[in-house]
Enzyme design. Sequence first.
Site, short mmCIF file in Angstrom:
data_model
loop_
_atom_site.label_atom_id
_atom_site.label_comp_id
_atom_site.label_asym_id
_atom_site.label_seq_id
_atom_site.Cartn_x
_atom_site.Cartn_y
_atom_site.Cartn_z
CG HIS A 205 -0.26 0.21 2.53
ND1 HIS A 205 0.34 -0.83 3.21
CD2 HIS A 205 -0.07 1.30 3.29
CE1 HIS A 205 0.86 -0.36 4.33
NE2 HIS A 205 0.63 0.94 4.41
C1 UD1 Z 1 -2.07 5.21 5.95
C2 UD1 Z 1 -0.80 5.70 6.65
C3 UD1 Z 1 0.25 4.62 6.60
C4 UD1 Z 1 -0.26 3.30 7.17
C5 UD1 Z 1 -1.60 2.93 6.51
C6 UD1 Z 1 -2.19 1.76 7.25
C7 UD1 Z 1 -0.17 8.08 6.53
C8 UD1 Z 1 0.70 9.07 5.86
N1 UD1 Z 1 -0.23 6.85 5.96
O1 UD1 Z 1 -1.74 4.95 4.60
O2 UD1 Z 1 1.38 5.02 7.38
O3 UD1 Z 1 0.68 2.32 6.91
O4 UD1 Z 1 -2.52 4.03 6.58
O5 UD1 Z 1 -3.14 1.08 6.51
O6 UD1 Z 1 -0.81 8.39 7.52
N2 UD1 Z 1 -9.04 4.85 1.22
C9 UD1 Z 1 -10.23 4.16 1.17
N3 UD1 Z 1 -10.88 3.93 2.36
C10 UD1 Z 1 -10.42 4.36 3.54
C11 UD1 Z 1 -9.22 5.07 3.58
C12 UD1 Z 1 -8.53 5.30 2.41
O7 UD1 Z 1 -10.69 3.76 0.12
O8 UD1 Z 1 -11.07 4.10 4.56
C13 UD1 Z 1 -8.30 5.10 -0.04
C14 UD1 Z 1 -8.44 6.52 -0.54
O9 UD1 Z 1 -8.48 6.49 -1.92
C15 UD1 Z 1 -7.15 7.19 -0.09
C16 UD1 Z 1 -6.14 6.03 -0.13
O10 UD1 Z 1 -6.90 4.88 0.22
O11 UD1 Z 1 -6.76 8.26 -0.87
C17 UD1 Z 1 -4.98 6.19 0.82
O12 UD1 Z 1 -5.43 6.38 2.16
P1 UD1 Z 1 -4.52 7.12 3.25
O13 UD1 Z 1 -5.13 7.01 4.59
O14 UD1 Z 1 -4.18 8.48 2.79
O15 UD1 Z 1 -3.18 6.32 3.21
P2 UD1 Z 1 -2.83 4.80 3.49
O16 UD1 Z 1 -2.03 4.28 2.35
O17 UD1 Z 1 -4.03 4.04 3.88
N1 UDP Z 2 -4.68 -6.16 8.08
C1 UDP Z 2 -5.98 -6.61 8.04
N2 UDP Z 2 -6.55 -6.86 6.82
C2 UDP Z 2 -5.88 -6.69 5.66
C3 UDP Z 2 -4.54 -6.27 5.71
C4 UDP Z 2 -3.97 -6.00 6.95
O1 UDP Z 2 -6.60 -6.79 9.06
O2 UDP Z 2 -6.48 -6.93 4.58
C5 UDP Z 2 -4.12 -5.85 9.41
C6 UDP Z 2 -3.04 -6.81 9.83
O3 UDP Z 2 -3.50 -7.54 10.93
C7 UDP Z 2 -1.87 -5.98 10.21
C8 UDP Z 2 -2.30 -4.55 10.03
O4 UDP Z 2 -3.57 -4.58 9.38
O5 UDP Z 2 -1.50 -6.17 11.55
C9 UDP Z 2 -1.31 -3.89 9.14
O6 UDP Z 2 -1.73 -2.64 8.86
P1 UDP Z 2 -1.31 -1.89 7.54
O7 UDP Z 2 -0.50 -2.75 6.65
O8 UDP Z 2 -2.54 -1.30 7.00
O9 UDP Z 2 -0.46 -0.68 8.13
P2 UDP Z 2 1.03 -0.50 8.65
O10 UDP Z 2 1.25 -1.45 9.74
O11 UDP Z 2 1.92 -0.68 7.47
O12 UDP Z 2 1.04 0.92 9.10
#
Ligand code: UD1
Ligand code: UDP
Length: 397
Positions: A205
């Site tokens: 992601h």
């Molecule tokens: C965010 C965090 C990242 C973390 C990740 C965990 C920051 C800078 N990034 O990244 O550190 O590892 O969460 O999962 O804070 N979207 C949806 N539904 C949602 C949320 C987001 O569809 O509920 C889509 C939107 O198109 C959005 C994109 O995902 O633009 C990215 O979401 P965003 O929260 O900005 O970043 P993550 O990659 O999820």
């Molecule tokens: N996870 C989940 N469903 C998914 C992918 C990840 O429940 O489809 C959970 C998983 O248990 C893991 C956590 O989300 O511990 C990881 O979060 P993510 O990769 O979104 O964020 P990061 O840890 O990189 O910030």
Amino acid sequence: MKAKYLVVLGIRPDIINYQPLVNEFKRKKIDFKIIHTGQHYSYFFDGLFFKQLNFPNPDYHLKIGSGTQAHQLGKLVQKFEKVLLKEKPDLVFSFSDANPALSGIVASKMGIKVAHLEAGMRSYDWRMQEEKNRRLLDSISDYLFTPTSSTKKNLIREGIPPHRIFQVGKPIFEVLNNFKEKIDKNTILDELNISKGKYFLVTAHRPENVGVKKPLGNILAALEGVYKKYEKPVIFPIHPRTRASIKKFGLRIPKGIKLLEPVGFLEFSKLEKNAFCCVTDSGTVQEDTCIFKVPCVTMRISTERSETIEVGSSIAAGVNMAHIMDAVDKMVNKKSNWKNPYGKPDFSKKMIKILEKLDGEICSPKVWWDHPKINSSKSISQYKTKWKNPSVPDEIF
Ligand code: UD1
Ligand code: UDP
């Protein structure tokens, strides 16, 4: 304990990792409120985790949503300030490195004490927003709760006074322990018609990996290569950003890759625990797999979870196709007998003990203008000023 706490969360791993602390707060009837920034809002990133982890509903929802970094930060500053003015907490908890943690900066600006959980982690990769957030938080926090001895060393090296650093282990170790039975009983393997050790599990992601065509193409090509070599399906619960990029760049989903919508915590943990190998750019997945003793290939050039590399549960392979495939070969051909670097699953107990000890200090005024002796009408009148305290709005938002 007399202190009043605010717990700020906003994304999927925040909900997971706060579970033990919030559970202890509830059990011990500690005065706390939960603030949801709303960065994650889709049911499969948000509501599902509240439900599966039996997590209390948030007291405030800031509805920040998706957007640019500046949009998310700007909204957080404006909206969280209102909560702070209304709630007047003694301490704000910020977790790890995603944007909701920047709530600590807002609190600090207002003279409110800040505790940073998962302090001291460093990837030294300045392309990542998360590395910037970590550094910012650690530099302004009053209390730095750090997971391991090496993250503690990072903080000391950066000049943080040792008396503000507390080594408390990893919350995720306790979460996985708390939910062991439920994870083991989960039926996702039967639903997907796969069995233990006979599939790869993938997540991706990070914007630097999936927001650009070349690395994303490399990742898909590597997964195809791995499928062909090992003849095991590749289970890929796909992040919405990654799905959108595949479409935007016109990339093909190779044979053998089974795309799923993101799954719940219980389903994902069950998939992790039984995988042949996980290939990921997630932070928490590196920790989960280390604890579950499942080989992990990290699709990043560096990691703030350096302990997983040191004990040998993961390789930082980057996003070059050959490097990913090579790392998979190395990881699946070695014994998963590494030492768990996370101590005991007792993070919340350690936290409560420390908070009890610090209670008096946490409740005492932090900054000179909050000090009762200085902030009296007498001392203000000395300056012959008409300045008034800002009033607390009755209604927020
Ligand atoms: C965010 C965090 C990242 C973390 C990740 C965990 C920051 C800078 N990034 O990244 O550190 O590892 O969460 O999962 O804070 N979207 C949806 N539904 C949602 C949320 C987001 O569809 O509920 C889509 C939107 O198109 C959005 C994109 O995902 O633009 C990215 O979401 P965003 O929260 O900005 O970043 P993550 O990659 O999820
Ligand atoms: N996870 C989940 N469903 C998914 C992918 C990840 O429940 O489809 C959970 C998983 O248990 C893991 C956590 O989300 O511990 C990881 O979060 P993510 O990769 O979104 O964020 P990061 O840890 O990189 O910030």
